[in-house]
Design a protein around this motif. Sequence first.
Motif, PDB file in Angstrom:
ATOM      1  N   LEU A 127     -10.640   4.281  -3.265  1.00 16.65           N
ATOM      2  CA  LEU A 127      -9.255   3.965  -3.136  1.00 16.65           C
ATOM      3  C   LEU A 127      -8.807   3.170  -1.858  1.00 16.65           C
ATOM      4  O   LEU A 127      -8.112   2.187  -1.999  1.00 16.65           O
ATOM      5  CB  LEU A 127      -8.331   5.271  -3.536  1.00 16.65           C
ATOM      6  N   THR A 128      -9.349   3.853  -0.941  1.00 21.01           N
ATOM      7  CA  THR A 128      -8.915   3.366   0.384  1.00 21.01           C
ATOM      8  C   THR A 128      -9.408   1.825   0.540  1.00 21.01           C
ATOM      9  O   THR A 128      -8.829   1.084   1.208  1.00 21.01           O
ATOM     10  CB  THR A 128      -9.708   4.340   1.617  1.00 21.01           C
ATOM     11  N   LEU A 129     -10.774   1.866   0.186  1.00 21.38           N
ATOM     12  CA  LEU A 129     -11.581   0.459   0.400  1.00 21.38           C
ATOM     13  C   LEU A 129     -10.825  -0.459  -0.331  1.00 21.38           C
ATOM     14  O   LEU A 129     -10.611  -1.747  -0.075  1.00 21.38           O
ATOM     15  CB  LEU A 129     -12.857   0.730  -0.154  1.00 21.38           C
ATOM     16  N   THR A 130     -10.335  -0.146  -1.609  1.00 20.15           N
ATOM     17  CA  THR A 130      -9.618  -1.023  -2.618  1.00 20.15           C
ATOM     18  C   THR A 130      -8.309  -1.578  -1.712  1.00 20.15           C
ATOM     19  O   THR A 130      -8.010  -2.727  -1.888  1.00 20.15           O
ATOM     20  CB  THR A 130      -9.260  -0.228  -3.798  1.00 20.15           C
ATOM     21  N   LEU A 131      -7.452  -0.559  -1.471  1.00 15.16           N
ATOM     22  CA  LEU A 131      -6.357  -1.117  -0.721  1.00 15.16           C
ATOM     23  C   LEU A 131      -6.584  -1.720   0.590  1.00 15.16           C
ATOM     24  O   LEU A 131      -5.704  -2.685   0.686  1.00 15.16           O
ATOM     25  CB  LEU A 131      -5.516   0.179  -0.558  1.00 15.16           C
ATOM     26  N   ALA A 132      -7.673  -1.488   1.151  1.00 16.04           N
ATOM     27  CA  ALA A 132      -7.990  -2.309   2.604  1.00 16.04           C
ATOM     28  C   ALA A 132      -8.220  -4.002   1.905  1.00 16.04           C
ATOM     29  O   ALA A 132      -7.880  -4.795   2.463  1.00 16.04           O
ATOM     30  CB  ALA A 132      -9.085  -1.725   3.257  1.00 16.04           C
ATOM     31  N   ALA A 149       0.841  -1.281   0.032  1.00 10.95           N
ATOM     32  CA  ALA A 149       0.097  -0.035   0.018  1.00 10.95           C
ATOM     33  C   ALA A 149       0.732   1.220  -0.186  1.00 10.95           C
ATOM     34  O   ALA A 149       0.717   2.420  -0.661  1.00 10.95           O
ATOM     35  CB  ALA A 149      -1.050  -0.097   1.123  1.00 10.95           C
ATOM     36  N   GLY A 150       1.828   1.196   0.722  1.00  9.79           N
ATOM     37  CA  GLY A 150       2.785   2.569   0.614  1.00  9.79           C
ATOM     38  C   GLY A 150       3.523   2.582  -0.649  1.00  9.79           C
ATOM     39  O   GLY A 150       3.799   3.737  -1.055  1.00  9.79           O
ATOM     40  N   VAL A 151       3.903   1.409  -1.384  1.00  9.49           N
ATOM     41  CA  VAL A 151       4.333   1.650  -2.717  1.00  9.49           C
ATOM     42  C   VAL A 151       3.354   2.255  -3.696  1.00  9.49           C
ATOM     43  O   VAL A 151       3.708   3.136  -4.400  1.00  9.49           O
ATOM     44  CB  VAL A 151       4.913   0.343  -3.215  1.00  9.49           C
ATOM     45  N   VAL A 204      -4.210 -10.242   0.215  1.00 12.24           N
ATOM     46  CA  VAL A 204      -2.818 -10.814   0.019  1.00 12.24           C
ATOM     47  C   VAL A 204      -2.507 -11.588   1.206  1.00 12.24           C
ATOM     48  O   VAL A 204      -1.591 -12.662   1.320  1.00 12.24           O
ATOM     49  CB  VAL A 204      -1.676  -9.476   0.111  1.00 12.24           C
ATOM     50  N   ARG A 205      -3.125 -11.348   2.434  1.00 13.76           N
ATOM     51  CA  ARG A 205      -3.038 -12.264   3.799  1.00 13.76           C
ATOM     52  C   ARG A 205      -3.384 -13.840   3.393  1.00 13.76           C
ATOM     53  O   ARG A 205      -2.884 -14.541   4.038  1.00 13.76           O
ATOM     54  CB  ARG A 205      -3.541 -11.589   4.838  1.00 13.76           C
TER      55      ARG A 205
END
Length: 243
Positions: free
Chosen positions: A222-227, A95-97, A233-234
């Motif tokens: 965008l926030t929901l997508t990254l969340a 997410a940082g990237v 990924v987990r």
Amino acid sequence: MSALTYRRSRASFLDLSAGFSQAVGWFIVTVAVIFLVIGVIIDLATGGTSESIWENSAYATRYFPLSMGIMITAAYLPVAVASGVTRRSFGWAGAGVVIALSGLMALFEAGGYLIEYGLYRAVGETPEFTTPHLFDQGYQFWLIVPEVWIVVAANVAAGWLIGSAYYKWGWFGPTLALPLLLLPLLAVEAIMAVGWAGAALDAMNVEHLPTAAAVPAALAVLTLTLAGIHSFVRTIDLRPQKA
């Protein structure tokens, strides 16, 4: 986020950034030469139209980062896990990237618009934009940066989601589901209504959201997508490496 998770996320973020840095550096140089040095100068020297040449760079600064996003999970998750980084920490790093890469593209585009504006004004012209934007002039960096940042972040996040889906399930299912995987990106593009998406909405006579509503709404998507990607990924198991 615990201190240990933060340290692992930071280390993974630095690894990801280092891995992308050379490709991103060459990309920035190439785009700057093509659109600013060649495009704008030739246009001014030959007395062409006053249409913005740099505006066309937006396609490159969206889709190249999208392709970089596709590689995040496949190229770096196995290395991160093998180095003791948890999937949760890797998700934060990814997410940082997304945020950092899109921010870099936003600053790059804003700088290009400013240089182009100066070159055109030097010969008594003002660059004109052919698609909708939050800004009207190339010097309005306070509008250019958030516009580009949000839209590029949506593209990188879409690439990360697509690449993660292909890594987890192979090629067949994600290929069929590709329209669904692109929905978060298309939602952000439609909400922001800039560039090609804004032109498409204008062609369909669809009214744009006011900027004061569009920016928070796009950020929420965008926030929901990254969340969602972070949680996804987990769940990904590593593939066995081929000899």
